[in-house]
Design a protein around this motif. Structure first.
Motif, PDB file in Angstrom:
ATOM      1  N   GLU A  30      -3.946  -3.294  13.467  1.00 17.67           N
ATOM      2  CA  GLU A  30      -4.215  -4.578  12.648  1.00 17.67           C
ATOM      3  C   GLU A  30      -4.050  -4.105  11.195  1.00 17.67           C
ATOM      4  OE1 GLU A  30      -6.952  -7.438  15.681  1.00 17.67           O
ATOM      5  OE2 GLU A  30      -7.853  -5.768  14.227  1.00 17.67           O
ATOM      6  N   ASN A  31      -4.795  -2.889  10.809  1.00 13.42           N
ATOM      7  CA  ASN A  31      -4.601  -2.387   9.516  1.00 13.42           C
ATOM      8  C   ASN A  31      -3.195  -2.002   9.047  1.00 13.42           C
ATOM      9  OD1 ASN A  31      -7.380  -2.200   7.850  1.00 13.42           O
ATOM     10  ND2 ASN A  31      -8.048  -2.009  10.023  1.00 13.42           N
ATOM     11  N   CYS A  32      -2.715  -1.481  10.141  1.00 12.20           N
ATOM     12  CA  CYS A  32      -1.169  -1.077   9.841  1.00 12.20           C
ATOM     13  C   CYS A  32      -0.419  -2.386   9.521  1.00 12.20           C
ATOM     14  CB  CYS A  32      -0.525  -0.451  11.057  1.00 12.20           C
ATOM     15  SG  CYS A  32      -0.987   1.275  11.385  1.00 12.20           S
ATOM     16  N   ASP A  33      -0.587  -3.493  10.243  1.00 11.69           N
ATOM     17  CA  ASP A  33       0.179  -4.469   9.839  1.00 11.69           C
ATOM     18  C   ASP A  33      -0.312  -5.234   8.548  1.00 11.69           C
ATOM     19  OD1 ASP A  33       1.167  -4.811  12.416  1.00 11.69           O
ATOM     20  OD2 ASP A  33      -0.100  -5.924  13.358  1.00 11.69           O
ATOM     21  N   ILE A  34      -1.475  -4.820   8.035  1.00  7.83           N
ATOM     22  CA  ILE A  34      -1.868  -5.303   6.833  1.00  7.83           C
ATOM     23  C   ILE A  34      -0.808  -4.647   5.552  1.00  7.83           C
ATOM     24  CG2 ILE A  34      -3.542  -5.395   4.889  1.00  7.83           C
ATOM     25  CD1 ILE A  34      -5.424  -5.873   7.197  1.00  7.83           C
ATOM     26  N   MET A  35      -0.787  -3.361   5.878  1.00 10.93           N
ATOM     27  CA  MET A  35       0.080  -2.403   5.014  1.00 10.93           C
ATOM     28  C   MET A  35       1.293  -2.998   5.117  1.00 10.93           C
ATOM     29  SD  MET A  35      -1.069   0.024   2.794  1.00 10.93           S
ATOM     30  CE  MET A  35       0.442   1.067   3.000  1.00 10.93           C
ATOM     31  N   ILE A  36       2.035  -3.208   6.462  1.00  7.25           N
ATOM     32  CA  ILE A  36       3.386  -3.278   6.384  1.00  7.25           C
ATOM     33  C   ILE A  36       3.835  -4.751   5.785  1.00  7.25           C
ATOM     34  CG2 ILE A  36       4.996  -4.209   8.206  1.00  7.25           C
ATOM     35  CD1 ILE A  36       3.870  -2.163  10.191  1.00  7.25           C
ATOM     36  N   GLN A  37       2.891  -5.747   5.817  1.00  5.15           N
ATOM     37  CA  GLN A  37       3.160  -7.105   5.267  1.00  5.15           C
ATOM     38  C   GLN A  37       3.078  -6.947   3.783  1.00  5.15           C
ATOM     39  OE1 GLN A  37       0.451 -10.122   6.578  1.00  5.15           O
ATOM     40  NE2 GLN A  37       1.193 -11.648   5.203  1.00  5.15           N
ATOM     41  N   ALA A  38       2.232  -6.111   3.340  1.00  6.89           N
ATOM     42  CA  ALA A  38       2.106  -6.081   1.741  1.00  6.89           C
ATOM     43  C   ALA A  38       3.370  -5.148   1.106  1.00  6.89           C
ATOM     44  CB  ALA A  38       0.907  -5.055   1.539  1.00  6.89           C
ATOM     45  N   MET A  39       3.846  -4.148   1.993  1.00  9.19           N
ATOM     46  CA  MET A  39       5.107  -3.292   1.608  1.00  9.19           C
ATOM     47  C   MET A  39       6.356  -4.132   1.664  1.00  9.19           C
ATOM     48  SD  MET A  39       3.727   0.301   3.320  1.00  9.19           S
ATOM     49  CE  MET A  39       5.185   1.349   2.604  1.00  9.19           C
ATOM     50  N   SER A  40       6.251  -5.063   2.645  1.00 12.94           N
ATOM     51  CA  SER A  40       7.416  -5.889   2.918  1.00 12.94           C
ATOM     52  C   SER A  40       7.556  -6.861   1.776  1.00 12.94           C
ATOM     53  CB  SER A  40       7.247  -6.531   4.239  1.00 12.94           C
ATOM     54  OG  SER A  40       7.608  -5.887   5.215  1.00 12.94           O
TER      55      SER A  40
END
Length: 225
Positions: free
Chosen positions: A64-74
């Protein structure tokens, strides 16, 4: 001492190793969150973006924290692509090509970018042009970010993904579902190996990502002083 520890005396050592690797992963992720927010702050302040800052969620899993990072970087990638589109739309082809020509002086590129932002934002400083050129001409938004996004996705999909980021509950959370020592041993070995593999790649990619962001933010601070 648990029965599994009697059967497999190296398990306590593996648990401690796993907790240590988990903490390393979290420290690396935390640094990436901070670096991403630092870049977001620059984009919002100087390029008129409205990207939301992110925060690690201690009650959530690694995935879930990886997904937060991925969304922000996207979102950052999307904004940089938009900047590139604005440049391409509002500049003559010759001037646009100059932005990506390594032989062109950087000061000239910054001046060109500033002209575009003067149109897009109505008011633009040389800092805006400098940030835009640094992002467009470096590999921050291409190779660096793409590599880190890929690794975050892999980590989220791996055995690590379902683990809570809270270290204190790690041993219990991973051990309770294992009834036999052999099952526990297999899970510990699999988890340790997964951590070691992903962490080595993740740390290397994170260092490049953080260094690239530091280059941008350092230039901004020098301009402000």
């Amino acid at each position: 001492m648990a029965l599994s520890d009697l059967l497999y005396p190296d398990n306590p050592k593996r648990r401690q190793e796993l907790i240590h690797l988990h903490q390393e992963l979290l420290d690396c992720m935390s640094t990436n969150f901070c670096a991403t927010n630092e870049l977001t702050g620059v984009l919002n302040e100087h390029l008129g973006c409205t990207i939301t800052h992110i925060q690690m969620r201690e009650s959530s899993t690694v995935k879930e924290n990886c997904d937060i990072m991925i969304q922000a970087m996207s979102e950052i990638q999307h904004q940089v692509q938009k900047i590139d589109s604005d440049m391409k739309e509002k500049l003559e082809p010759v001037l646009y090509q100059k932005l990506y020509d390594i032989k062109e002086p950087e000061l000239e590129k910054i001046a060109i970018a500033r002209k575009v932002f003067s149109i897009v934002l109505r008011e633009a400083t040389s800092t805006a042009g400098m940030v835009a050129i640094k992002l467009l001409s470096s590999n921050l938004m291409t190779l660096t970010v793409s590599k880190l996004v890929s690794l975050l996705a892999q980590i989220g999909a791996s055995v690590l993904g379902g683990i809570s980021i809270t270290v204190l509950g790690l041993g219990i959370e991973m051990i309770l579902h294992a009834i036999l020592g052999a099952v526990e041993r297999n899970h510990l070995l699999m988890a340790v190996r997964s951590y070691e593999k992903h962490l080595a790649e993740f740390k290397a990619a994170s260092e490049k990502y953080q260094h690239a962001i530091h280059e941008v933010t350092s230039l901004v601070r020098q301009q402000v002083q």
